[in-house]
Each structure stands twice: as structure tokens, then as C-alpha cells.
Motif scaffolding. Structure first.
Motif, PDB file in Angstrom:
ATOM      1  N   ASP A 100      44.485  30.358  43.343  1.00 42.72           N
ATOM      2  CA  ASP A 100      45.284  29.756  42.271  1.00 42.72           C
ATOM      3  C   ASP A 100      46.741  29.585  42.685  1.00 42.72           C
ATOM      4  O   ASP A 100      47.393  28.591  42.347  1.00 42.72           O
ATOM      5  N   LYS A 101      47.263  30.594  43.387  1.00 46.55           N
ATOM      6  CA  LYS A 101      48.647  30.492  43.866  1.00 46.55           C
ATOM      7  C   LYS A 101      48.779  29.418  44.938  1.00 46.55           C
ATOM      8  O   LYS A 101      49.734  28.641  44.956  1.00 46.55           O
ATOM      9  N   ALA A 102      47.821  29.387  45.865  1.00 43.91           N
ATOM     10  CA  ALA A 102      47.921  28.499  47.020  1.00 43.91           C
ATOM     11  C   ALA A 102      47.649  27.041  46.698  1.00 43.91           C
ATOM     12  O   ALA A 102      48.063  26.155  47.446  1.00 43.91           O
ATOM     13  N   VAL A 103      46.971  26.772  45.597  1.00 40.79           N
ATOM     14  CA  VAL A 103      46.566  25.394  45.325  1.00 40.79           C
ATOM     15  C   VAL A 103      47.762  24.470  45.140  1.00 40.79           C
ATOM     16  O   VAL A 103      47.695  23.278  45.470  1.00 40.79           O
ATOM     17  N   LEU A 104      48.894  24.989  44.641  1.00 42.08           N
ATOM     18  CA  LEU A 104      50.068  24.133  44.496  1.00 42.08           C
ATOM     19  C   LEU A 104      50.545  23.628  45.847  1.00 42.08           C
ATOM     20  O   LEU A 104      50.922  22.453  45.986  1.00 42.08           O
ATOM     21  N   GLY A 105      50.537  24.513  46.868  1.00 40.03           N
ATOM     22  CA  GLY A 105      50.925  24.073  48.200  1.00 40.03           C
ATOM     23  C   GLY A 105      49.989  23.015  48.753  1.00 40.03           C
ATOM     24  O   GLY A 105      50.414  22.087  49.448  1.00 40.03           O
ATOM     25  N   ILE A 106      48.699  23.136  48.436  1.00 41.72           N
ATOM     26  CA  ILE A 106      47.708  22.201  48.955  1.00 41.72           C
ATOM     27  C   ILE A 106      47.842  20.826  48.294  1.00 41.72           C
ATOM     28  O   ILE A 106      47.714  19.795  48.950  1.00 41.72           O
ATOM     29  N   ILE A 107      48.096  20.799  46.984  1.00 41.11           N
ATOM     30  CA  ILE A 107      48.163  19.521  46.270  1.00 41.11           C
ATOM     31  C   ILE A 107      49.597  19.033  46.084  1.00 41.11           C
ATOM     32  O   ILE A 107      49.827  18.025  45.402  1.00 41.11           O
ATOM     33  N   SER A 144      56.524  37.828  37.718  1.00 42.84           N
ATOM     34  CA  SER A 144      57.249  39.097  37.683  1.00 42.84           C
ATOM     35  C   SER A 144      57.364  39.632  36.261  1.00 42.84           C
ATOM     36  O   SER A 144      57.253  40.840  36.029  1.00 42.84           O
ATOM     37  N   LEU A 145      57.563  38.748  35.275  1.00 44.69           N
ATOM     38  CA  LEU A 145      57.659  39.190  33.884  1.00 44.69           C
ATOM     39  C   LEU A 145      56.297  39.662  33.364  1.00 44.69           C
ATOM     40  O   LEU A 145      56.202  40.673  32.663  1.00 44.69           O
ATOM     41  N   GLY A 146      55.254  38.934  33.699  1.00 41.89           N
ATOM     42  CA  GLY A 146      53.918  39.321  33.260  1.00 41.89           C
ATOM     43  C   GLY A 146      53.497  40.670  33.821  1.00 41.89           C
ATOM     44  O   GLY A 146      52.778  41.434  33.162  1.00 41.89           O
ATOM     45  N   GLY A 147      53.947  40.979  35.041  1.00 44.22           N
ATOM     46  CA  GLY A 147      53.595  42.253  35.646  1.00 44.22           C
ATOM     47  C   GLY A 147      54.081  43.452  34.868  1.00 44.22           C
ATOM     48  O   GLY A 147      53.509  44.546  34.974  1.00 44.22           O
ATOM     49  N   LEU A 148      55.127  43.282  34.074  1.00 47.75           N
ATOM     50  CA  LEU A 148      55.651  44.387  33.275  1.00 47.75           C
ATOM     51  C   LEU A 148      54.673  44.839  32.191  1.00 47.75           C
ATOM     52  O   LEU A 148      54.818  45.927  31.643  1.00 47.75           O
ATOM     53  N   PHE A 149      53.687  44.010  31.873  1.00 45.68           N
ATOM     54  CA  PHE A 149      52.732  44.338  30.814  1.00 45.68           C
ATOM     55  C   PHE A 149      51.454  44.978  31.357  1.00 45.68           C
ATOM     56  O   PHE A 149      50.523  45.225  30.587  1.00 45.68           O
ATOM     57  N   VAL A 183      39.250  40.916  32.466  1.00 40.74           N
ATOM     58  CA  VAL A 183      38.500  39.783  31.906  1.00 40.74           C
ATOM     59  C   VAL A 183      39.432  38.855  31.138  1.00 40.74           C
ATOM     60  O   VAL A 183      39.380  37.618  31.283  1.00 40.74           O
ATOM     61  N   LEU A 184      40.302  39.433  30.311  1.00 43.71           N
ATOM     62  CA  LEU A 184      41.262  38.618  29.559  1.00 43.71           C
ATOM     63  C   LEU A 184      42.134  37.790  30.490  1.00 43.71           C
ATOM     64  O   LEU A 184      42.353  36.589  30.264  1.00 43.71           O
ATOM     65  N   LEU A 185      42.615  38.413  31.558  1.00 41.85           N
ATOM     66  CA  LEU A 185      43.514  37.708  32.475  1.00 41.85           C
ATOM     67  C   LEU A 185      42.815  36.545  33.168  1.00 41.85           C
ATOM     68  O   LEU A 185      43.369  35.439  33.272  1.00 41.85           O
ATOM     69  N   VAL A 186      41.600  36.775  33.645  1.00 40.83           N
ATOM     70  CA  VAL A 186      40.937  35.710  34.394  1.00 40.83           C
ATOM     71  C   VAL A 186      40.563  34.543  33.477  1.00 40.83           C
ATOM     72  O   VAL A 186      40.576  33.372  33.896  1.00 40.83           O
ATOM     73  N   VAL A 187      40.242  34.808  32.217  1.00 45.61           N
ATOM     74  CA  VAL A 187      39.980  33.720  31.268  1.00 45.61           C
ATOM     75  C   VAL A 187      41.258  32.919  31.016  1.00 45.61           C
ATOM     76  O   VAL A 187      41.235  31.674  30.954  1.00 45.61           O
ATOM     77  N   LEU A 188      42.390  33.613  30.894  1.00 41.51           N
ATOM     78  CA  LEU A 188      43.665  32.914  30.707  1.00 41.51           C
ATOM     79  C   LEU A 188      43.997  32.035  31.905  1.00 41.51           C
ATOM     80  O   LEU A 188      44.518  30.927  31.749  1.00 41.51           O
ATOM     81  N   PHE A 217      52.392  33.977  34.304  1.00 41.61           N
ATOM     82  CA  PHE A 217      52.465  35.089  33.363  1.00 41.61           C
ATOM     83  C   PHE A 217      51.116  35.800  33.248  1.00 41.61           C
ATOM     84  O   PHE A 217      51.057  37.032  33.173  1.00 41.61           O
ATOM     85  N   ALA A 218      50.024  35.029  33.241  1.00 41.67           N
ATOM     86  CA  ALA A 218      48.689  35.624  33.146  1.00 41.67           C
ATOM     87  C   ALA A 218      48.305  36.357  34.423  1.00 41.67           C
ATOM     88  O   ALA A 218      47.545  37.329  34.382  1.00 41.67           O
ATOM     89  N   GLU A 219      48.814  35.901  35.569  1.00 43.83           N
ATOM     90  CA  GLU A 219      48.490  36.564  36.825  1.00 43.83           C
ATOM     91  C   GLU A 219      49.398  37.768  37.101  1.00 43.83           C
ATOM     92  O   GLU A 219      49.079  38.593  37.960  1.00 43.83           O
TER      93      GLU A 219
END
Length: 496
Positions: A69-76, A103-108, A123-128, A154-156
Motif C-alpha cells: 500500500d505504501k509502495a504503490v504510490l511510487g509505482i503509479i 505518525s499521528l495514527g500510530g499514537l492510537f 481487522v479494523l485497520l485492514v478493512v479501513l 492514519f489507518a496504517e
């Protein structure tokens, strides 16, 4: 089975061979299993190492999707920029916004672990993640791109600390370097195995199809996770010695594990949940935590730039085709995979042989970062494309072991019940390196013009930063010293 009496255990000829108290029925069954069956390979708390690595493999699968998911932006990035009329600064801003929200999402992460537990939080995170892909697929614009990547970030954000916490629940402290490296190597696996596929899919069917494929993969993983996951004996539940029954341990041990008395002792470990919590600020103010943030943020800044910009550098800076650039995305990851797994395995071995944690977990990877930073500093002076690919790939790869090894260091500073929260803060601060670096590189590339020279200059700056923070880390980080300050009464799990 021969009878056991209050006075002892009868041998084959009726003689008494040992004085033992009369066991209860449950103890008798366990003793019979230990005597009559070959012992499984057990960890320090009696857990099956096969099960431990099986659970770790499920976590690796999620992390592979996460990094894809992170790398796809570099690819496209280039076809997306062409369709939407985006500048390098626009792409860089999108990448930086993603890492800011990461970084903000990691605080949760600590709160999610407390409220939902590891099973339902992940499960919640991967659905988001999967839902966050949809807006850009349905209505492509710069605003949609920016907002969807921010939601995705934020979800990741909570994902990394939760995954490391889940993995650490199955591995004793002295064994955490290698599983941490395997998790971190998920980024390499994603770029080695998944990036070329995504590049082919994007070139053949359009960039939207790559996003659809990732959304489906995330949902499939959620089904696998719900079917397989259970927490290990070193986690918050403290179910040491009860994670797996004797019958569920298929592996057989060597001769050194054949002693039933040793088996019984090994299968029982103290409960990890009894250690009281320590004040959060006591952990965050240690020099190990502060120095670790500096070191890991610099490494992560480099990783963020590689994820966002490396295919563009190969295409526009070095002259390779778009499909070649997407496929070559795997080169630094392949080198990094070998270096990270071998170095973290060696780090774990050094600790079990009595080498200090500071030498094995801090000085060792920091020296690698010094070498990698030096290679990046000299990148602008390399003119041959093949040599430039080699320099940036090796320079990046040799910096990567600091990521899992410093996670293992920081996990030593806190009781098991606080690992998710502490790693959440630690990795959120780490992600600020990813927030700054992609946008900085976009501005440098725009300022340098169309020649592609700006890419090498940006990598040179990141190499200089790596040199500085590596020296700082070697000087101030000492996890054993700070563990004694924060957790003077922490239980000791013997490494073996």
C-alpha cells in the motif's frame, strides 16, 4: 505405565528409583507425555517454536500488504502525475501527508490494543485500508489523491506497533531481533515480489487496477487472521506455558532436550502480566528512547523516499523504462532482505553468547548506517546508471537493520503490557522522518529541473543526515543501562 507411590517411582524390577511426592492426575498425564514422547522444540516459556513462527508468518503477510500500500504510490506516480497534471512537489506533498497521518495514527495503537485487543484492532485497520483505496479509483483528482492517502496513512499508523507487539508475544526478549527483522523485511518482500506485479498490472490495465488488487488482498488477509490468531505467552495475557498443549508441538528436539526434568522446568514460566506499569515519561526521557528516535527517523526518512521516489529516479534520473523502473524497485529490497536477516540473526546470536545488548543492537547496526550514509553522500558523483543503482541500493539496504533492532531495544524499556503503547509513540516519532523527506525531495527535484539531478542530490542529503545520527546513537544509546533505570525489578528470561 509403572505405578508411582508416595515413597518413590518403581522401576521395571520393582526397585524404587526416585523419591517423589504423589502427583495429581494432571501432573501424571504431563509426566507420562514428557517421558514417553520425544520433546518438542520449546521456547523459554514452553511455547512451540513452530507455532510461534507460524503466527509470525501471518503477521508478515499483513505487513507485506501494508508496505505494498505504501509502495504503490511510487509505482503509479508517473502515470498518475501525467493524467492529473501533477508536479514533483505535488507527489512529494502527497507522500509526506501520508507519513504525517501515519505518525499521528500510530499514537492510537495502545488505545486500540486496550479497547479491542490485537485480533479485532488489526481487522479494523485492514478493512479501513481497503476502503481508503476506493475514492481515488472512483473519482481521480489531486484532492482525492491527497485525502485518500491521508486516510490510508492514519489507518496504517497503529499497524506497526500492534504487529510488533503481536510478534513479540511469541518471542522472548533475547530472540526478538530476528522476528523483528522478518517483519521489517516485509517491506523488502513487498518490493521484491509484489512491486513488479503491481508495475505490470498498472502498465497493462491502468494504475487503478493496482489499487483494486491491493484492496482485495487486504480483505482476504482479514479472513485468514480471524481464523488463525491467538496471543503468545510473552504478551499482555501472560499465559506462559499455556499457549500450546504438548500434543500441538510436532517438532522434535535434539539430544540436549531429552531430560524430562528439564522439560518440566522449561514448560513453566512466570506470568509476564504481573510486572507493574511504569510512568510513560520515565521511558520517553531515557537516552535510549531519544537516541533511538533520531536514528530510526533518519533510516525511515530514507525508506520513505525509496518508497515514494525510487521508481521515478530510475525512470527520469537514470533513463530506464517505466516497466524496468517498477521491476528494479526490488533490487535494493533484495539486498536489504539479505543484509537485514543476516545481521539481525547475528545480533541475536551475539546476545545469547554474552555480548552486550548495546554492542549487538546499537553499535552493530549504527556502523552499518555509517557505511550506507557514506555511499549515499558520494552518489551524485557517479555517472554510470548501473553503478548508481548499485550505490543507492546498497546504501539504503545497509541502513535498514536499525529498524528492527532499535524496536527490540525500546521493547526492553517497558513491561509487556506497555509495549504496544511505547512502540506506538516510538514509531509515530519515527514516521516524522517520512513526513519530511518525500516533500523535501519533490522540492529539490522541481528546483533541479528536468534533468533528474535533483534525485541524487536529495539522496546525498539523506546520507549526510544518516552519518550524523549514527554517531549520536553510538554515543548515547544503552538499552541495558536504561532498562535498569526504568525497570529495576524486571524479570529476567534466560536466553538460550
Amino acid at each position: 505405565m509403572t505405578p508411582i507411590t508416595e515413597s518413590g517411582m518403581s522401576g521395571a524390577n520393582g526397585e524404587v528409583v526416585a523419591n517423589l511426592p504423589l502427583p495429581v492426575q494432571g501432573d501424571l498425564v504431563v509426566l507420562e507425555q514428557q517421558v514417553n514422547r520425544p520433546r518438542a522444540k520449546l521456547g523459554e516459556a514452553g511455547e512451540s517454536r513452530t507455532v510461534a513462527w507460524g503466527m509470525t508468518s501471518v503477521l508478515v503477510a499483513m505487513y507485506v500488504i501494508n508496505f505494498a500500500d505504501k509502495a504503490v504510490l511510487g509505482i503509479i506516480a508517473q502515470p498518475l502525475a501525467k493524467e492529473l497534471g501533477l508536479s514533483a512537489s505535488d507527489i512529494g506533498l502527497t507522500g509526506s501527508a501520508f507519513f504525517l497521518m501515519l505518525s499521528l495514527g500510530g499514537l492510537f495503537s495502545g488505545a486500540l490494543d486496550k479497547w479491542l485487543g490485537l485480533r479485532w484492532a488489526l481487522v479494523l485497520l485492514v478493512v479501513l485500508w481497503s476502503v481508503a483505496m476506493l475514492p481515488l479509483i472512483l473519482s481521480a483528482s489531486f484532492v482525492t489523491l491527497l485525502v485518500s492517502r491521508m486516510i490510508l496513512g492514519f489507518a496504517e499508523g497503529p499497524n506497526s506497533p500492534l504487529l510488533f507487539s503481536a510478534a513479540y508475544s511469541w518471542h522472548a526478549p533475547a530472540r526478538r531481533g530476528l522476528p523483528g527483522a522478518v517483519l521489517t523485511c516485509s517491506a523488502s518482500i513487498a518490493k521484491i515480489a509484489i512491486a513488479p506485479i503491481l508495475a505490470y498490472v498498472a502498465v497493462t490495465w491502468g494504475w487503478r487496477s493496482a489499487l483494486v488488487a491491493l484492496a482485495i488482498a487486504g480483505l482476504l488477509w482479514a479472513v485468514l487472521w480471524l481464523a488463525m490468531w491467538k496471543e503468545g505467552p510473552y504478551g499482555r495475557s501472560g499465559n506462559s506455558g499455556k499457549a500450546d498443549s504438548v500434543d500441538s508441538r510436532p517438532e522434535e528436539s535434539g539430544p540436549e532436550d531429552s531430560d524430562p526434568a528439564s522439560a518440566s522446568a522449561t514448560a513453566t514460566a512466570p506470568t509476564t502480566d504481573t510486572e507493574p506499569a511504569v510512568p510513560w515519561l520515565h521511558i520517553f526521557r531515557t537516552r535510549t528512547f531519544i537516541g533511538g528516535v533520531l536514528l530510526i527517523a533518519a533510516a525511515y526518512a530514507l525508506a520513505a523516499v525509496v518508497l515514494t521516489w525510487l521508481p521515478s529516479y530510475f525512470e527520469l534520473g537514470l533513463g530506464y523504462s517505466r516497466l524496468q523502473a517498477g521491476s528494479m524497485f526490488s533490487i535494493p529490497s533484495l539486498i536489504g532482505l539479505v543484509i537485514m536477516l543476516s545481521s539481525t540473526w547475528l545480533s541475536d546470536r551475539l546476545i545469547t553468547k554474552g555480548v552486550s545488548m548495546r554492542a549487538a543492537r546499537v553499535v552493530f547496526p549504527a556502523v552499518g548506517m555509517l557505511i550506507g550514509g557514506t555511499m549515499l553522500v558520494f552518489l551524485p558523483f557517479v555517472s554510470a546508471p548501473v553503478m548508481a543503482v548499485f550505490m543507492v541500493s546498497l546504501g539504503y539496504a545497509i541502513c535498514t537493520p536499525v529498524l528492527p533492532l532499535l524496536n527490540a531495544c525500546v521493547s526492553e524499556l517497558c513491561p509487556p503490557k506497555q509495549i504496544s503503547g511505547v512502540l506506538g509513540v516510538f514509531l509515530s516519532l519515527m514516521a516524522f522522518g517520512g513526513f519530511i523527506a518525500p516533500y523535501m525531495m519533490g522540492r529539490i527535484v522541481d528546483a533541479a529541473g528536468d534533468g533528474g539531478d535533483g534525485y541524487a542530490t536529495a539522496f546525498q542529503i539523506l546520507g549526510g543526515v544518516a552519518l550524523v545520527v549514527a554517531v549520536v546513537g553510538i554515543v548515547i544509546i544503552d538499552p541495558a543501562r536504561d532498562k535498569n533505570l526504568v525497570r529495576p525489578n524486571a524479570p529476567v528470561v534466560a536466553a538460550r
